[in-house]
Enzyme design. Structure first.
Site, PDB file in Angstrom:
ATOM      1  N   LYS A 103      51.317  20.854  -7.663  1.00 18.33           N
ATOM      2  CA  LYS A 103      51.647  20.178  -6.403  1.00 18.33           C
ATOM      3  C   LYS A 103      50.538  20.377  -5.364  1.00 18.33           C
ATOM      4  O   LYS A 103      50.333  19.526  -4.495  1.00 18.33           O
ATOM      5  CB  LYS A 103      53.007  20.667  -5.887  1.00 18.33           C
ATOM      6  CG  LYS A 103      54.173  20.208  -6.781  1.00 18.33           C
ATOM      7  CD  LYS A 103      54.253  18.691  -6.897  1.00 18.33           C
ATOM      8  CE  LYS A 103      55.488  18.204  -7.609  1.00 18.33           C
ATOM      9  NZ  LYS A 103      55.570  16.735  -7.688  1.00 18.33           N
ATOM     10  N   VAL A 139      54.698   8.431 -17.322  1.00 12.32           N
ATOM     11  CA  VAL A 139      53.589   8.455 -16.351  1.00 12.32           C
ATOM     12  C   VAL A 139      52.377   9.236 -16.859  1.00 12.32           C
ATOM     13  O   VAL A 139      51.287   9.123 -16.302  1.00 12.32           O
ATOM     14  CB  VAL A 139      54.023   9.013 -14.968  1.00 12.32           C
ATOM     15  CG1 VAL A 139      54.968   8.075 -14.267  1.00 12.32           C
ATOM     16  CG2 VAL A 139      54.596  10.426 -15.075  1.00 12.32           C
ATOM     17  N   TYR A 199      53.735  24.827 -11.552  1.00 10.95           N
ATOM     18  CA  TYR A 199      54.294  23.774 -10.683  1.00 10.95           C
ATOM     19  C   TYR A 199      53.585  23.811  -9.328  1.00 10.95           C
ATOM     20  O   TYR A 199      53.158  22.788  -8.794  1.00 10.95           O
ATOM     21  CB  TYR A 199      55.801  23.984 -10.515  1.00 10.95           C
ATOM     22  CG  TYR A 199      56.481  22.936  -9.659  1.00 10.95           C
ATOM     23  CD1 TYR A 199      56.753  21.668 -10.172  1.00 10.95           C
ATOM     24  CD2 TYR A 199      56.858  23.201  -8.339  1.00 10.95           C
ATOM     25  CE1 TYR A 199      57.376  20.688  -9.392  1.00 10.95           C
ATOM     26  CE2 TYR A 199      57.478  22.240  -7.553  1.00 10.95           C
ATOM     27  CZ  TYR A 199      57.744  20.980  -8.087  1.00 10.95           C
ATOM     28  OH  TYR A 199      58.358  20.025  -7.317  1.00 10.95           O
ATOM     29  N   THR A 212      69.108  16.857  -5.955  1.00 12.23           N
ATOM     30  CA  THR A 212      68.815  15.756  -6.890  1.00 12.23           C
ATOM     31  C   THR A 212      69.154  16.247  -8.303  1.00 12.23           C
ATOM     32  O   THR A 212      69.418  17.445  -8.493  1.00 12.23           O
ATOM     33  CB  THR A 212      67.309  15.391  -6.864  1.00 12.23           C
ATOM     34  OG1 THR A 212      66.586  16.486  -7.448  1.00 12.23           O
ATOM     35  CG2 THR A 212      66.779  15.095  -5.479  1.00 12.23           C
TER      36      THR A 212
END
Ligand code: NAD
Length: 250
Positions: A159, A64, A155, A190
């Site tokens: 976000k 991506v 991070y 996950t």
């Protein structure tokens, strides 16, 4: 059933975790799905699962962060299904290292995979949404995009950027009937969090932060992604939806 009938969706990072749950639910609800990931073998396994359930999907190897890859993915989606109505920018990485131990290289990697990817996806998909008369973009942020979490500065910054890029997209493309919303998952089990979840003390800490007395599952997130992708949310754009067991309510 059929909540996405007639629609074509691109979902990134769909080899496992939330992206896979989105892909399975979307296919079940009638969408044709283009699922992508760095993990080529796993993405083909998800395609097989979808086909076994009677759905239609293609799986593509996709970084991506690469503009070239985005051009190929969008071309392949149009060649196979003729239109793109939904884009779920789900792929992302976490790099939970204290701020002072970070490097410029790591910072840039997090920003490129988590933010530049969304800019690129939107850049190449939006023209096809305009051609189709509209569309829905769902960008996966995090509770870290709403509150300043500890030990993950880059991070958190990435976000937060996803949240605001989503709002800017919503404002700019509303006139084309394109909606853009962000989802902010809490603590979800996950592959990304599997190692953390092996630590019982860490799990207890997550649970203490989360009013509902359990951790989240990828399927919890997929239900929100489905709603925002579908026409049921046709007057909702530019919002952030926490799916976090109440974490952000505190
Ligand atoms: P995951 O690691 O299970 O899934 C992410 C997928 O993205 C993987 O299959 C991985 O191969 C893929 N990916 C990573 N880098 C890529 C790249 N450059 N190009 C293409 N694919 C790439 O993680 P998940 O928990 O399902 O995360 C999905 C999204 O949710 C991410 O954006 C993540 O930041 C966000 N999120 C997760 C949690 C959580 O608790 N798990 C919480 C908040 C937000």
């Amino acid at each position: 059933m059929d909540r996405l009938k007639g629609k074509v969706a691109i979902i990134t990072g769909a080899a496992g975790g939330m992206g896979k749950a989105d892909a399975l639910l979307f296919a079940k609800e009638g969408a044709k799905v283009v699922i992508t990931d760095l993990q080529e073998e796993k993405i083909q396994e998800v395609v097989k699962e979808i086909e076994t359930l009677g759905g239609e999907a293609i799986g593509l190897k996709h970084n991506v962060a690469s503009e070239e890859d985005w051009v190929s993915v969008v071309d392949a989606a149009i060649a196979k299904f003729g239109q793109i109505n939904i884009l779920v920018n789900n792929a992302g990485i976490s790099d939970a290292v204290p701020f002072l131990d970070q490097t410029v290289e790591r910072w840039e990697r997090t920003m490129t995979v988590n933010v530049t990817s969304i800019f690129l996806g939107q850049k190449y998909v939006i023209p096809h949404m305009i051609e189709a008369g509209g569309g829905s973009i769902v960008n996966i942020s995090s509770i870290a995009g709403l509150t300043g979490g500890s030990g993950a500065g880059p991070y958190t910054a990435s976000k937060g950027a996803v949240r605001m890029l989503t709002k800017a997209t919503a404002v700019d493309y509303a006139k084309h009937n394109i909606r853009a919303n962000s989802i902010h998952p809490g603590y979800i089990e996950t592959p990304m969090t599997v190692d953390l979840m092996k630590d019982e003390q860490m799990v207890q800490w997550f649970l203490m932060q989360t009013p509902l007395p359990r951790l989240g599952k990828p399927e919890d997130i997929a239900q929100g992604v489905l709603f925002l992708a579908s026409d049921e949310s046709s007057y909702i754009t530019g919002v952030e939806l926490p799916i976090d067991g109440g974490y952000y309510a505190k």
